[in-house]
Design a protein around this motif. Sequence first.
Motif, PDB file in Angstrom:
ATOM      1  N   UNK A 121       0.810  -1.225   0.000  1.00  0.00           N
ATOM      2  CA  UNK A 121       0.000   0.000   0.000  1.00  0.00           C
ATOM      3  C   UNK A 121       0.842   1.273   0.000  1.00  0.00           C
ATOM      4  N   UNK A 122       2.037   1.215   0.566  1.00  0.00           N
ATOM      5  CA  UNK A 122       2.892   2.392   0.559  1.00  0.00           C
ATOM      6  C   UNK A 122       4.068   2.271  -0.386  1.00  0.00           C
ATOM      7  N   UNK A 123       4.022   1.245  -1.249  1.00  0.00           N
ATOM      8  CA  UNK A 123       5.168   0.950  -2.104  1.00  0.00           C
ATOM      9  C   UNK A 123       5.090   1.661  -3.448  1.00  0.00           C
ATOM     10  N   UNK A 141       2.061 -16.954   2.928  1.00  0.00           N
ATOM     11  CA  UNK A 141       2.383 -15.558   2.614  1.00  0.00           C
ATOM     12  C   UNK A 141       1.098 -14.782   2.422  1.00  0.00           C
ATOM     13  N   UNK A 142       1.134 -13.537   2.831  1.00  0.00           N
ATOM     14  CA  UNK A 142      -0.001 -12.643   2.623  1.00  0.00           C
ATOM     15  C   UNK A 142       0.486 -11.393   1.922  1.00  0.00           C
ATOM     16  N   UNK A 143      -0.183 -11.034   0.838  1.00  0.00           N
ATOM     17  CA  UNK A 143       0.177  -9.854   0.049  1.00  0.00           C
ATOM     18  C   UNK A 143      -0.996  -8.895   0.097  1.00  0.00           C
ATOM     19  N   UNK A 144      -0.736  -7.663   0.495  1.00  0.00           N
ATOM     20  CA  UNK A 144      -1.782  -6.649   0.593  1.00  0.00           C
ATOM     21  C   UNK A 144      -1.543  -5.568  -0.449  1.00  0.00           C
ATOM     22  N   UNK A 145      -2.572  -5.282  -1.237  1.00  0.00           N
ATOM     23  CA  UNK A 145      -2.458  -4.269  -2.291  1.00  0.00           C
ATOM     24  C   UNK A 145      -3.523  -3.205  -2.082  1.00  0.00           C
ATOM     25  N   UNK A 146      -3.267  -1.979  -2.544  1.00  0.00           N
ATOM     26  CA  UNK A 146      -4.278  -0.921  -2.472  1.00  0.00           C
ATOM     27  C   UNK A 146      -5.281  -1.058  -3.615  1.00  0.00           C
ATOM     28  N   UNK A 147      -6.391  -0.304  -3.571  1.00  0.00           N
ATOM     29  CA  UNK A 147      -7.435  -0.436  -4.599  1.00  0.00           C
ATOM     30  C   UNK A 147      -6.972  -0.151  -6.019  1.00  0.00           C
ATOM     31  N   UNK A 148      -5.958   0.724  -6.209  1.00  0.00           N
ATOM     32  CA  UNK A 148      -5.580   1.124  -7.570  1.00  0.00           C
ATOM     33  C   UNK A 148      -4.631   0.149  -8.261  1.00  0.00           C
ATOM     34  N   UNK A 149      -4.292  -0.959  -7.600  1.00  0.00           N
ATOM     35  CA  UNK A 149      -3.360  -1.934  -8.174  1.00  0.00           C
ATOM     36  C   UNK A 149      -4.136  -3.111  -8.759  1.00  0.00           C
ATOM     37  N   UNK A 164      -7.485 -14.786  -3.647  1.00  0.00           N
ATOM     38  CA  UNK A 164      -7.560 -13.334  -3.650  1.00  0.00           C
ATOM     39  C   UNK A 164      -7.562 -12.730  -5.036  1.00  0.00           C
ATOM     40  N   UNK A 165      -7.742 -11.380  -5.060  1.00  0.00           N
ATOM     41  CA  UNK A 165      -7.881 -10.498  -3.893  1.00  0.00           C
ATOM     42  C   UNK A 165      -9.313 -10.343  -3.394  1.00  0.00           C
ATOM     43  N   UNK A 194      -4.938  -9.790  -0.630  1.00  0.00           N
ATOM     44  CA  UNK A 194      -6.091  -9.035  -0.219  1.00  0.00           C
ATOM     45  C   UNK A 194      -5.941  -7.577  -0.595  1.00  0.00           C
ATOM     46  N   UNK A 195      -7.073  -6.966  -0.864  1.00  0.00           N
ATOM     47  CA  UNK A 195      -7.078  -5.561  -1.244  1.00  0.00           C
ATOM     48  C   UNK A 195      -7.571  -4.744  -0.069  1.00  0.00           C
ATOM     49  N   UNK A 196      -6.783  -3.760   0.356  1.00  0.00           N
ATOM     50  CA  UNK A 196      -7.162  -2.883   1.457  1.00  0.00           C
ATOM     51  C   UNK A 196      -6.915  -1.434   1.079  1.00  0.00           C
ATOM     52  N   UNK A 197      -7.654  -0.558   1.676  1.00  0.00           N
ATOM     53  CA  UNK A 197      -7.432   0.869   1.454  1.00  0.00           C
ATOM     54  C   UNK A 197      -6.166   1.313   2.176  1.00  0.00           C
TER      55      UNK A 197
END
Length: 199
Positions: A121-123, A141-149, A164-165, A194-197
Amino acid sequence: MEGPLEPDPTRMRISDADRHRVAEILRDAAGEGRLDLAELDQRLEATYAARTFADLVPITDDLPAGTAAQRPQRAPDAAAALAPPERHVAIFGSLDRRGAWTVPQRMSVFTMMGGAELDLRGASFAAPEVTITVNCFMGGAQITVPPHVNVVVEGTGIMGGYSGPGTRVPAALDVDSPTVRVRGVAIWGGVSVQRKRPR
């Protein structure tokens, strides 16, 4: 009597901003298929090793120099473009990447009886499309991405799984959205995206 000789402008020392402008042209040309990845790496290395304008001339003399200026919003950060591939191993341990970091174009993670957490999310991203290969054996493993990815999951689960996501947080994609391709094999383990804000 002749006056002092005019300095040769091509021998003038260049600044970091000059190097970054050339790097933008190279990255944009690679995105259009004018350069392959090996050529891009070679020319970027030459760009950041350059000392004078004369050093920069041969790096872009066969490329349309205006391309990067026409689409500056698509040019990734100069430091991101130089991010080398990363390989990580977590055996009976863990890997945690979060906050401001650069996702390289190629990244591989192996976990065995351990885990990995990658928060994007901050990358920033080294390329419009990056590939994260996660292989797990009795790990996860867990990968978290923001909505715009944009996310493409291509993993294989053997008595384990890739997921996912999901749709809990809807995607908000546009033409400039980076793509994260997640692949690998999970044996007796799992990989979830997973997708998170943003926080």
